[in-house]
Design an enzyme around this catalytic site. Structure first.
Site, PDB file in Angstrom:
ATOM      1  N   HIS A  70      -1.629 -10.398  -1.338  1.00 51.65           N
ATOM      2  CA  HIS A  70      -0.692 -10.221  -2.461  1.00 51.65           C
ATOM      3  C   HIS A  70      -1.286  -9.020  -3.362  1.00 51.65           C
ATOM      4  CE1 HIS A  70       1.424 -13.382  -0.688  1.00 51.65           C
ATOM      5  NE2 HIS A  70       2.606 -13.088  -1.550  1.00 51.65           N
ATOM      6  N   CYS A 113       5.878   6.662   4.162  1.00 54.44           N
ATOM      7  CA  CYS A 113       4.711   5.665   3.763  1.00 54.44           C
ATOM      8  C   CYS A 113       3.860   6.282   2.551  1.00 54.44           C
ATOM      9  CB  CYS A 113       3.936   5.689   4.878  1.00 54.44           C
ATOM     10  SG  CYS A 113       4.323   4.594   6.250  1.00 54.44           S
ATOM     11  N   HIS A 121       0.805  -1.126  -0.123  1.00 59.47           N
ATOM     12  CA  HIS A 121       0.115   0.195   0.147  1.00 59.47           C
ATOM     13  C   HIS A 121       0.997   1.146   0.001  1.00 59.47           C
ATOM     14  CE1 HIS A 121       0.036   1.156   4.591  1.00 59.47           C
ATOM     15  NE2 HIS A 121       0.962   0.536   4.240  1.00 59.47           N
ATOM     16  N   HIS A 159       4.977   0.408  -0.413  1.00 56.96           N
ATOM     17  CA  HIS A 159       5.797  -0.646   0.434  1.00 56.96           C
ATOM     18  C   HIS A 159       4.920  -1.807   0.832  1.00 56.96           C
ATOM     19  CE1 HIS A 159       3.894   2.158   3.236  1.00 56.96           C
ATOM     20  NE2 HIS A 159       4.032   1.404   4.139  1.00 56.96           N
ATOM     21  N   HIS A 175       3.475  -5.174   3.638  1.00 58.11           N
ATOM     22  CA  HIS A 175       3.564  -5.500   5.129  1.00 58.11           C
ATOM     23  C   HIS A 175       3.178  -7.059   4.975  1.00 58.11           C
ATOM     24  CE1 HIS A 175       4.227  -1.403   6.834  1.00 58.11           C
ATOM     25  NE2 HIS A 175       3.220  -1.064   6.043  1.00 58.11           N
ATOM     26  N   GLU A 215       0.473  -4.332  11.805  1.00 58.40           N
ATOM     27  CA  GLU A 215       1.027  -3.928  10.499  1.00 58.40           C
ATOM     28  C   GLU A 215       2.469  -4.371  10.577  1.00 58.40           C
ATOM     29  OE1 GLU A 215       0.086  -0.447   7.859  1.00 58.40           O
ATOM     30  OE2 GLU A 215       1.983  -0.064   9.017  1.00 58.40           O
TER      31      GLU A 215
END
Length: 153
Positions: free
Chosen positions: A78, A37, A27, A41, A43, A130
């Site tokens: 994914h 952010c 995201h 990137h 998680h 997260e």
């Protein structure tokens, strides 16, 4: 998944189900205030869903664990969360895919499904981790206030 104790929600129901699962997703947060952010990137999110109710379904479940996982994992795993235009938006901060908003969206997806079931259990909490050091809890405050007052929906 590591065993973990999650914050509890007080409720009057006979049954409480908790489902842990994880999904990998990328995201970005489209705001200058997001710092690093702002860039794409990823998680590995860890989630715990708390569902409660008094009635079991015809199979003896409050809700089948696998359905809860399918509702979220199959949809988000994914993927680039920002590309889910039906769930998130780059135009409104209330729909940026922050941890808080992702937790709320997970709640909304699960709550919508639960309303289609015969026994109608309720989603009381979504715990979403997260990173190893950062997590969010979403609780539907209107529902919890109704429970405290003794009436449910």
């Amino acid at each position: 998944m590591l065993q973990q104790t999650y914050p509890q929600v007080s409720h009057p129901f006979a049954y409480e189900l908790n489902k842990d699962f994880h999904f990998a997703a990328a995201h970005y947060v489209p705001s200058e205030k997001a710092g690093k952010c702002q860039r794409v990137h990823g998680h590995t999110y860890f989630a715990n869903i708390t569902i409660a109710g008094d009635q079991l379904d015809e199979a003896g479940f409050l809700v089948n664990f696998s359905i809860i996982k399918q509702l979220i994992h199959d949809k988000l795993d994914h993927t680039l969360l920002n590309e889910h235009g039906e769930l998130f938006s780059d135009e409104s901060s209330a729909l940026f895919p922050t941890t808080e908003v992702v937790a709320r969206v997970i709640y909304e997806l699960i709550a919508a499904y639960l309303q289609t079931t015969e026994n109608k259990p309720l989603c009381l909490q979504v715990f979403l981790r997260e990173t190893p050091t950062s997590y969010c809890i979403y609780r539907p405050v209107k529902l919890l206030r109704q429970l405290q007052g003794g009436s449910v929906l």
